[in-house]
Design a protein around this motif. Structure first.
Motif, PDB file in Angstrom:
ATOM      1  N   GLU A 122       0.835  -1.207   0.000  1.00  0.00           N
ATOM      2  CA  GLU A 122       0.000   0.000   0.000  1.00  0.00           C
ATOM      3  C   GLU A 122       0.866   1.252   0.000  1.00  0.00           C
ATOM      4  O   GLU A 122       0.540   2.246  -0.680  1.00  0.00           O
ATOM      5  N   ALA A 123       1.977   1.207   0.715  1.00  0.00           N
ATOM      6  CA  ALA A 123       2.875   2.358   0.771  1.00  0.00           C
ATOM      7  C   ALA A 123       3.523   2.629  -0.581  1.00  0.00           C
ATOM      8  O   ALA A 123       3.923   3.770  -0.861  1.00  0.00           O
ATOM      9  N   ALA A 124       3.639   1.615  -1.428  1.00  0.00           N
ATOM     10  CA  ALA A 124       4.148   1.811  -2.787  1.00  0.00           C
ATOM     11  C   ALA A 124       3.026   2.170  -3.757  1.00  0.00           C
ATOM     12  O   ALA A 124       3.248   2.893  -4.734  1.00  0.00           O
ATOM     13  N   ARG A 125       1.833   1.669  -3.493  1.00  0.00           N
ATOM     14  CA  ARG A 125       0.703   1.956  -4.392  1.00  0.00           C
ATOM     15  C   ARG A 125       0.264   3.415  -4.317  1.00  0.00           C
ATOM     16  O   ARG A 125      -0.201   3.972  -5.317  1.00  0.00           O
ATOM     17  N   VAL A 126       0.405   4.028  -3.165  1.00  0.00           N
ATOM     18  CA  VAL A 126       0.020   5.438  -3.053  1.00  0.00           C
ATOM     19  C   VAL A 126       0.888   6.321  -3.948  1.00  0.00           C
ATOM     20  O   VAL A 126       0.355   7.088  -4.758  1.00  0.00           O
ATOM     21  N   PRO A 127       2.226   6.250  -3.876  1.00  0.00           N
ATOM     22  CA  PRO A 127       3.011   7.064  -4.810  1.00  0.00           C
ATOM     23  C   PRO A 127       2.807   6.659  -6.261  1.00  0.00           C
ATOM     24  O   PRO A 127       2.949   7.502  -7.164  1.00  0.00           O
ATOM     25  N   ALA A 128       2.469   5.393  -6.514  1.00  0.00           N
ATOM     26  CA  ALA A 128       2.148   5.000  -7.884  1.00  0.00           C
ATOM     27  C   ALA A 128       0.910   5.749  -8.374  1.00  0.00           C
ATOM     28  O   ALA A 128       0.834   6.163  -9.542  1.00  0.00           O
ATOM     29  N   ALA A 129      -0.052   5.941  -7.491  1.00  0.00           N
ATOM     30  CA  ALA A 129      -1.240   6.722  -7.845  1.00  0.00           C
ATOM     31  C   ALA A 129      -0.892   8.192  -8.037  1.00  0.00           C
ATOM     32  O   ALA A 129      -1.495   8.880  -8.878  1.00  0.00           O
ATOM     33  N   VAL A 130       0.078   8.686  -7.275  1.00  0.00           N
ATOM     34  CA  VAL A 130       0.542  10.058  -7.462  1.00  0.00           C
ATOM     35  C   VAL A 130       1.148  10.217  -8.851  1.00  0.00           C
ATOM     36  O   VAL A 130       0.935  11.229  -9.531  1.00  0.00           O
ATOM     37  N   VAL A 131       1.883   9.213  -9.286  1.00  0.00           N
ATOM     38  CA  VAL A 131       2.458   9.240 -10.638  1.00  0.00           C
ATOM     39  C   VAL A 131       1.354   9.377 -11.678  1.00  0.00           C
ATOM     40  O   VAL A 131       1.461  10.164 -12.628  1.00  0.00           O
ATOM     41  N   ALA A 132       0.283   8.628 -11.513  1.00  0.00           N
ATOM     42  CA  ALA A 132      -0.831   8.699 -12.457  1.00  0.00           C
ATOM     43  C   ALA A 132      -1.442  10.098 -12.480  1.00  0.00           C
ATOM     44  O   ALA A 132      -1.777  10.637 -13.545  1.00  0.00           O
ATOM     45  N   ALA A 133      -1.603  10.694 -11.298  1.00  0.00           N
ATOM     46  CA  ALA A 133      -2.159  12.050 -11.226  1.00  0.00           C
ATOM     47  C   ALA A 133      -1.230  13.054 -11.894  1.00  0.00           C
ATOM     48  O   ALA A 133      -1.674  13.946 -12.640  1.00  0.00           O
ATOM     49  N   ALA A 134       0.069  12.927 -11.635  1.00  0.00           N
ATOM     50  CA  ALA A 134       1.041  13.843 -12.231  1.00  0.00           C
ATOM     51  C   ALA A 134       1.123  13.656 -13.740  1.00  0.00           C
ATOM     52  O   ALA A 134       1.295  14.626 -14.490  1.00  0.00           O
ATOM     53  N   ASP A 135       1.002  12.417 -14.186  1.00  0.00           N
ATOM     54  CA  ASP A 135       0.985  12.126 -15.621  1.00  0.00           C
ATOM     55  C   ASP A 135      -0.154  12.891 -16.288  1.00  0.00           C
ATOM     56  O   ASP A 135       0.014  13.510 -17.350  1.00  0.00           O
ATOM     57  N   GLU A 136      -1.322  12.869 -15.652  1.00  0.00           N
ATOM     58  CA  GLU A 136      -2.471  13.595 -16.211  1.00  0.00           C
ATOM     59  C   GLU A 136      -2.207  15.092 -16.227  1.00  0.00           C
ATOM     60  O   GLU A 136      -2.586  15.788 -17.182  1.00  0.00           O
ATOM     61  N   VAL A 137      -1.566  15.603 -15.190  1.00  0.00           N
ATOM     62  CA  VAL A 137      -1.251  17.033 -15.147  1.00  0.00           C
ATOM     63  C   VAL A 137      -0.382  17.426 -16.337  1.00  0.00           C
ATOM     64  O   VAL A 137      -0.631  18.444 -17.005  1.00  0.00           O
ATOM     65  N   VAL A 138       0.635  16.635 -16.617  1.00  0.00           N
ATOM     66  CA  VAL A 138       1.511  16.932 -17.750  1.00  0.00           C
ATOM     67  C   VAL A 138       0.727  16.888 -19.061  1.00  0.00           C
ATOM     68  O   VAL A 138       0.891  17.754 -19.934  1.00  0.00           O
ATOM     69  N   SER A 139      -0.132  15.889 -19.208  1.00  0.00           N
ATOM     70  CA  SER A 139      -0.932  15.778 -20.431  1.00  0.00           C
ATOM     71  C   SER A 139      -1.853  16.981 -20.601  1.00  0.00           C
ATOM     72  O   SER A 139      -1.970  17.544 -21.701  1.00  0.00           O
ATOM     73  N   LEU A 140      -2.502  17.399 -19.519  1.00  0.00           N
ATOM     74  CA  LEU A 140      -3.398  18.556 -19.592  1.00  0.00           C
ATOM     75  C   LEU A 140      -2.618  19.840 -19.890  1.00  0.00           C
ATOM     76  O   LEU A 140      -3.069  20.682 -20.680  1.00  0.00           O
ATOM     77  N   ALA A 141      -1.463  19.973 -19.270  1.00  0.00           N
ATOM     78  CA  ALA A 141      -0.643  21.166 -19.496  1.00  0.00           C
ATOM     79  C   ALA A 141      -0.176  21.234 -20.955  1.00  0.00           C
ATOM     80  O   ALA A 141      -0.189  22.306 -21.570  1.00  0.00           O
ATOM     81  N   ALA A 142       0.219  20.090 -21.504  1.00  0.00           N
ATOM     82  CA  ALA A 142       0.670  20.052 -22.898  1.00  0.00           C
ATOM     83  C   ALA A 142      -0.472  20.386 -23.848  1.00  0.00           C
ATOM     84  O   ALA A 142      -0.277  21.067 -24.868  1.00  0.00           O
ATOM     85  N   GLU A 143      -1.663  19.912 -23.531  1.00  0.00           N
ATOM     86  CA  GLU A 143      -2.830  20.203 -24.360  1.00  0.00           C
ATOM     87  C   GLU A 143      -3.194  21.682 -24.287  1.00  0.00           C
ATOM     88  O   GLU A 143      -3.646  22.280 -25.277  1.00  0.00           O
ATOM     89  N   LEU A 144      -2.988  22.280 -23.142  1.00  0.00           N
ATOM     90  CA  LEU A 144      -3.357  23.681 -22.934  1.00  0.00           C
ATOM     91  C   LEU A 144      -2.361  24.652 -23.554  1.00  0.00           C
ATOM     92  O   LEU A 144      -2.752  25.754 -23.974  1.00  0.00           O
ATOM     93  N   LEU A 145      -1.107  24.273 -23.623  1.00  0.00           N
ATOM     94  CA  LEU A 145      -0.066  25.206 -24.064  1.00  0.00           C
ATOM     95  C   LEU A 145      -0.382  25.903 -25.390  1.00  0.00           C
ATOM     96  O   LEU A 145      -0.261  27.129 -25.475  1.00  0.00           O
ATOM     97  N   PRO A 146      -0.787  25.190 -26.435  1.00  0.00           N
ATOM     98  CA  PRO A 146      -1.006  25.878 -27.720  1.00  0.00           C
ATOM     99  C   PRO A 146      -2.181  26.860 -27.708  1.00  0.00           C
ATOM    100  O   PRO A 146      -2.235  27.764 -28.554  1.00  0.00           O
ATOM    101  N   ILE A 147      -3.112  26.691 -26.792  1.00  0.00           N
ATOM    102  CA  ILE A 147      -4.304  27.529 -26.791  1.00  0.00           C
ATOM    103  C   ILE A 147      -4.417  28.395 -25.548  1.00  0.00           C
ATOM    104  O   ILE A 147      -5.300  29.250 -25.463  1.00  0.00           O
ATOM    105  N   GLY A 148      -3.540  28.203 -24.589  1.00  0.00           N
ATOM    106  CA  GLY A 148      -3.627  28.916 -23.319  1.00  0.00           C
ATOM    107  C   GLY A 148      -3.320  30.395 -23.452  1.00  0.00           C
ATOM    108  O   GLY A 148      -2.603  30.827 -24.363  1.00  0.00           O
ATOM    109  N   ASN A 149      -3.854  31.165 -22.533  1.00  0.00           N
ATOM    110  CA  ASN A 149      -3.591  32.598 -22.486  1.00  0.00           C
ATOM    111  C   ASN A 149      -2.087  32.830 -22.361  1.00  0.00           C
ATOM    112  O   ASN A 149      -1.473  32.405 -21.372  1.00  0.00           O
ATOM    113  N   PRO A 150      -1.466  33.486 -23.346  1.00  0.00           N
ATOM    114  CA  PRO A 150      -0.007  33.654 -23.319  1.00  0.00           C
ATOM    115  C   PRO A 150       0.494  34.497 -22.155  1.00  0.00           C
ATOM    116  O   PRO A 150       1.674  34.436 -21.812  1.00  0.00           O
ATOM    117  N   ASN A 151      -0.386  35.255 -21.543  1.00  0.00           N
ATOM    118  CA  ASN A 151       0.028  36.089 -20.410  1.00  0.00           C
ATOM    119  C   ASN A 151       0.382  35.268 -19.174  1.00  0.00           C
ATOM    120  O   ASN A 151       1.030  35.782 -18.255  1.00  0.00           O
TER     121      ASN A 151
END
Length: 216
Positions: A122-151
């Motif tokens: 369980e102590a290893a599965r929790v950070p594994a779940a954190v990896v999944a959450a962070a993976d999604e953050v990177v994907s969302l950020a990459a998707e947003l970059l071309p259309i995001g407010n440049p400011n």
């Protein structure tokens, strides 16, 4: 949030920043690096949501469906990562409790060994779940970059950096728990460790893309 707070149900979300940092600096088992990793992911998700909310101007109308989806996904990822900070503190506490179990008789030893394995998993599965959450953050950020407010484009890079920190720290927490497991149990985490390398590479590339967007 101290180890005692983790046991009585207090959440990181209920703590002030000052109290959290004091607990983090204190000589107590939790919070520690696992909670920090989860909160990195939560901060990355929050930054993505913030940039997306700044991308709701009249000129962004054509992208509004995508932006709204990113906002919803980033808000969900933030809440999930925040909950994982609490889960990490609980998991760390459980590992410590398992190692303190009686080991006088053979039955005690067998029961203790089983409890330790379950707690380490369980102590290893929790950070594994954190990896999944962070993976999604990177994907969302990459998707947003071309259309995001440049400011606020630098905040997309900051989100990628926060997600990178989350997975890099999670790698350490997975590794130390897997090191105490047998090969069969530890094999569960091989795909996650590979995923970490991919997320780090994507986060680094996104950081560089943001620098390029700033400097031209």
């Amino acid at each position: 949030m101290t180890q005692d707070a983790a046991q009585d149900g207090t959440s990181f979300g209920d703590s002030t920043l000052q109290a959290y940092l004091e607990d983090l600096a204190a000589k107590v088992p939790a919070p520690g690096g696992g909670a920090v990793a989860a909160l990195h992911a939560a901060q990355g998700a929050a930054l993505v949501a913030m940039v997306a909310r700044y991308t709701t101007r009249a000129k962004d109308a054509d992208n509004r469906p995508v932006v709204d989806r990113i906002i919803a996904a980033a808000d969900t990822a933030r809440e999930r990562a925040l909950a994982l900070a609490d889960a990490d503190a609980a998991a760390f506490t459980a590992v410590g409790a398992a190692y303190k179990l009686a080991k006088e008789s053979e039955a005690d030893k067998a029961s203790r060994a089983e409890a330790i394995t379950a707690a380490l998993l369980e102590a290893a599965r929790v950070p594994a779940a954190v990896v999944a959450a962070a993976d999604e953050v990177v994907s969302l950020a990459a998707e947003l970059l071309p259309i995001g407010n440049p400011n606020v484009v630098t905040d997309i890079g900051a989100a990628a950096d926060a997600a990178r920190a989350a997975v890099a720290s999670s790698q350490l927490n997975i590794a130390i728990n897997v090191a105490s497991l047998d090969g069969v149990a530890g094999a569960e985490f091989a795909p996650v460790l590979k995923q970490i390398e991919e997320v780090i590479a994507r986060a680094d590339a996104l950081h560089n893309d943001v620098v390029e967007a700033i400097t031209g």
